[in-house]
Design a protein around this motif. Structure first.
Motif, PDB file in Angstrom:
ATOM      1  N   TYR A 151       0.937  -1.453  -0.030  1.00 39.78           N
ATOM      2  CA  TYR A 151       0.111   0.029   0.013  1.00 39.78           C
ATOM      3  C   TYR A 151       0.884   1.390   0.009  1.00 39.78           C
ATOM      4  CZ  TYR A 151      -4.820  -1.941   0.623  1.00 39.78           C
ATOM      5  OH  TYR A 151      -5.854  -2.433   0.379  1.00 39.78           O
ATOM      6  N   TYR A 158       1.563   6.557  -7.030  1.00 43.45           N
ATOM      7  CA  TYR A 158       0.412   7.400  -7.559  1.00 43.45           C
ATOM      8  C   TYR A 158       0.692   8.817  -7.129  1.00 43.45           C
ATOM      9  CZ  TYR A 158      -2.861   4.033  -9.469  1.00 43.45           C
ATOM     10  OH  TYR A 158      -3.378   2.898 -10.134  1.00 43.45           O
ATOM     11  N   LEU A 170      -6.576   4.998 -12.626  1.00 42.11           N
ATOM     12  CA  LEU A 170      -6.442   4.505 -11.378  1.00 42.11           C
ATOM     13  C   LEU A 170      -6.538   2.895 -11.414  1.00 42.11           C
ATOM     14  CD1 LEU A 170      -8.033   7.340  -8.888  1.00 42.11           C
ATOM     15  CD2 LEU A 170      -5.673   6.727  -9.311  1.00 42.11           C
ATOM     16  N   THR A 172      -6.372  -0.539  -9.545  1.00 43.45           N
ATOM     17  CA  THR A 172      -5.979  -1.017  -7.944  1.00 43.45           C
ATOM     18  C   THR A 172      -6.170  -2.550  -8.027  1.00 43.45           C
ATOM     19  OG1 THR A 172      -8.378  -0.757  -7.696  1.00 43.45           O
ATOM     20  CG2 THR A 172      -6.748   1.076  -6.965  1.00 43.45           C
ATOM     21  N   SER A 187      -8.624   9.605 -14.300  1.00 44.86           N
ATOM     22  CA  SER A 187      -9.260  10.453 -12.842  1.00 44.86           C
ATOM     23  C   SER A 187      -8.543  11.825 -13.162  1.00 44.86           C
ATOM     24  CB  SER A 187      -8.719   9.596 -11.816  1.00 44.86           C
ATOM     25  OG  SER A 187      -9.454   8.319 -11.904  1.00 44.86           O
ATOM     26  N   GLU A 191      -8.475  13.224  -7.449  1.00 43.31           N
ATOM     27  CA  GLU A 191      -8.699  12.026  -7.269  1.00 43.31           C
ATOM     28  C   GLU A 191      -7.691  11.178  -7.395  1.00 43.31           C
ATOM     29  OE1 GLU A 191     -13.234  11.896  -9.568  1.00 43.31           O
ATOM     30  OE2 GLU A 191     -11.457  11.415 -10.933  1.00 43.31           O
ATOM     31  N   THR A 192      -6.507  11.251  -8.004  1.00 42.09           N
ATOM     32  CA  THR A 192      -5.139  10.650  -7.984  1.00 42.09           C
ATOM     33  C   THR A 192      -4.717  10.775  -6.611  1.00 42.09           C
ATOM     34  OG1 THR A 192      -5.253  10.700 -10.437  1.00 42.09           O
ATOM     35  CG2 THR A 192      -3.196  10.232  -9.092  1.00 42.09           C
ATOM     36  N   GLN A 195      -6.335   8.822  -3.997  1.00 40.99           N
ATOM     37  CA  GLN A 195      -5.967   7.700  -3.798  1.00 40.99           C
ATOM     38  C   GLN A 195      -4.687   7.459  -3.089  1.00 40.99           C
ATOM     39  OE1 GLN A 195      -7.688   4.764  -5.260  1.00 40.99           O
ATOM     40  NE2 GLN A 195      -6.050   3.736  -3.765  1.00 40.99           N
ATOM     41  N   LYS A 198      -5.626   7.679   0.530  1.00 39.22           N
ATOM     42  CA  LYS A 198      -6.336   6.255   0.907  1.00 39.22           C
ATOM     43  C   LYS A 198      -5.391   5.334   1.002  1.00 39.22           C
ATOM     44  CE  LYS A 198     -10.051   3.069  -0.695  1.00 39.22           C
ATOM     45  NZ  LYS A 198     -10.886   3.005  -2.097  1.00 39.22           N
ATOM     46  N   ASP A 199      -4.435   5.041   0.204  1.00 38.09           N
ATOM     47  CA  ASP A 199      -3.581   3.849   0.600  1.00 38.09           C
ATOM     48  C   ASP A 199      -2.493   4.075   1.839  1.00 38.09           C
ATOM     49  OD1 ASP A 199      -4.396   2.556  -1.981  1.00 38.09           O
ATOM     50  OD2 ASP A 199      -2.593   3.250  -3.097  1.00 38.09           O
TER      51      ASP A 199
END
Length: 457
Positions: A151, A158, A170, A172, A187, A191-192, A195, A198-199
């Motif tokens: 992750y 990214y 994206l 995944t 994206s 949005e990138t 991500q 989020k990771d």
């Protein structure tokens, strides 16, 4: 046979991606990474037990360290595009970065794009497959660690895509078939970056709260989060996560003199938060060849320019950072961060100095001038130069910018620093905002019609 896939991912038919050997000792980072490759096995059975899970996570690090990613190409985008480096070779594509006019058919950006997505694909395989493995030797703690490392590396990948190209596809899930990623649109940049966060949030609770300079841990996540929040202009968060690492002073501190983190075959010092390991035999860092002169077995394709040499050799500005440059037998300056022969120099991704300068900038943006200045002066003191006396927010921010230019003179920060602060027109003379992102490689556009080019290309 290998086939280049949409979005730069490589699909391997009846053959796995190159993997690393199986010797493994958790107590030694070197033994984890300094191993010989083994013969490939079918990708369909790559991760079935502890041994193959260990092999797979090594493969993720190997992809991150490849010549087209943090080995050379991606790093070169960050500093060739700045104002510290001159091109001395014969490949016109290098001059495109220095001229700030990169074309979509530039092979460096194509190689970097493919290498980053290859890294993402390997991380995706670990994330998806390791949790399903049943092997008593693959404990839950080890599963968490491997998945957390994947992750983290995917987050870094990214992050690098977002700051270089803006919004990207994206992906995944692991790539299995050649058509898996056809039609996945880009994206947005926001949005990138989402991500990335989020990771990082997924990685943090899975990773051990240990100190490891060659593998991702919870502290490595904190360091990248500090950089991420700086790019997002989330000043309080950038300060918070930088402080999490800096306050661990027993493990992370500025080494003296400046060269102590890289000279005399040093590696894994307290200056380093995350560096990539190369053993100089089976895993080689090709970076030295571009910097070192012919008398040292290199090509000196690029070199510090006159402006940088003057700054580094000014005792009041460069201080001991003059160790970054040296002269060859023809009286020509060359960069000396990557110098080892055989080529086992680490690639430095996160350093303690960056965390001090992130916190200095974040504090300045919050009008915490005294503590921000103290962070800046900690870096200056390590370089053997007098304390700065910036009296205003604007003066302090400019001082941090100038310090970053020299502190990371041969590392991939300068271009991204000036772009993220909105100063490309003032510093680089880049007035076309479309040039602040690189073009999507033309090969990717030709292989997938759903991809769109960045404006202005």
């Amino acid at each position: 046979m290998q086939t280049v896939l949409t979005n730069g991912i490589k699909y391997i038919h009846k053959k796995t991606l190159p993997v690393w050997g199986l010797a493994f000792l958790l107590s030694s980072c070197d033994s984890f990474l300094d191993v010989k490759p083994k013969e490939s096995i079918s990708d369909a059975v790559t991760i079935v037990d502890r041994t193959s899970a260990e092999t797979a996570i090594r493969g993720v690090y190997s992809a991150l360290a490849s010549g087209d990613y943090y080995g050379t190409s991606f790093q070169s985008i960050g500093y060739l595009s700045g104002d510290n480096i001159q091109w001395t070779g014969s490949q016109s594509q290098v001059q495109e970065f220095i001229n700030k006019k990169v074309n979509a058919d530039n092979s460096t950006i194509s190689g970097a794009w493919i290498a980053i997505y290859r890294t993402i694909n390997r991380a995706n395989n670990v994330i998806e497959k390791v949790s399903t493995v049943t092997d008593p030797q693959l404990t839950q703690a080890l599963k968490n660690q491997y998945i957390g490392e994947a992750y983290f590396i995917r987050a870094l990948a990214y992050f690098d895509l977002a700051r270089t190209w803006g919004g990207v596809p994206l992906i995944t899930k692991p790539t299995v078939n050649p058509t898996d990623n056809v039609g996945i649109a880009r994206s947005s940049q926001a949005e990138t970056y989402a991500q990335v966060l989020k990771d990082l949030e997924a990685a943090e609770p899975l990773l051990p709260a240990t100190t490891d300079r060659y593998r991702a841990t919870r502290k490595t996540v904190w360091a990248l989060r500090a950089r991420y929040h700086l790019y997002q202009k989330e000043w309080a968060k950038a300060e918070e996560y930088a402080e999490k690492v800096i306050t661990d002073a027993a493990n992370y501190k500025l080494t003296k003199p400046f060269s102590a983190f890289f000279a005399n075959d040093a590696r894994g010092t307290t200056e380093s938060i995350f560096e990539l390991f190369y053993n100089g035999t089976t895993e080689v860092n090709s970076h030295r060849g571009q910097w070192q002169p012919q008398t040292n077995g290199g090509t000196r394709q690029w070199a510090p320019n006159d402006a940088l040499v003057a700054l580094l050799n000014n005792p009041a500005v460069g201080g001991t950072r003059s160790s970054l440059v040296a002269k060859d037998n023809q009286n020509r300056w060359y960069g000396n961060l990557y110098y080892r022969n055989p080529a086992s120099d680490p690639s430095y991704i996160l350093r303690t100095a960056e965390l001090y300068l992130i916190r200095a900038e974040a504090r300045a943006q919050q009008d915490k001038l005294a503590t921000g200045l103290a962070d800046l002066n900690a870096v200056r003191d390590r370089a053997g130069i007098a304390a700065a006396t910036a009296a205003t927010k604007e003066e302090l921010l400019l001082a941090v910018e100038n310090e970053r230019r020299l502190e990371f003179a041969l590392e991939p920060h300068r271009w991204f620093d000036i772009v993220r602060t909105g100063r490309a027109a003032a510093v680089f003379g880049v007035t076309d905002p479309n040039r602040l992102l690189l073009p999507i490689p033309v090969q990717q556009l030709l292989s997938d019609k759903s991809l769109t080019q960045n404006p202005g290309y």
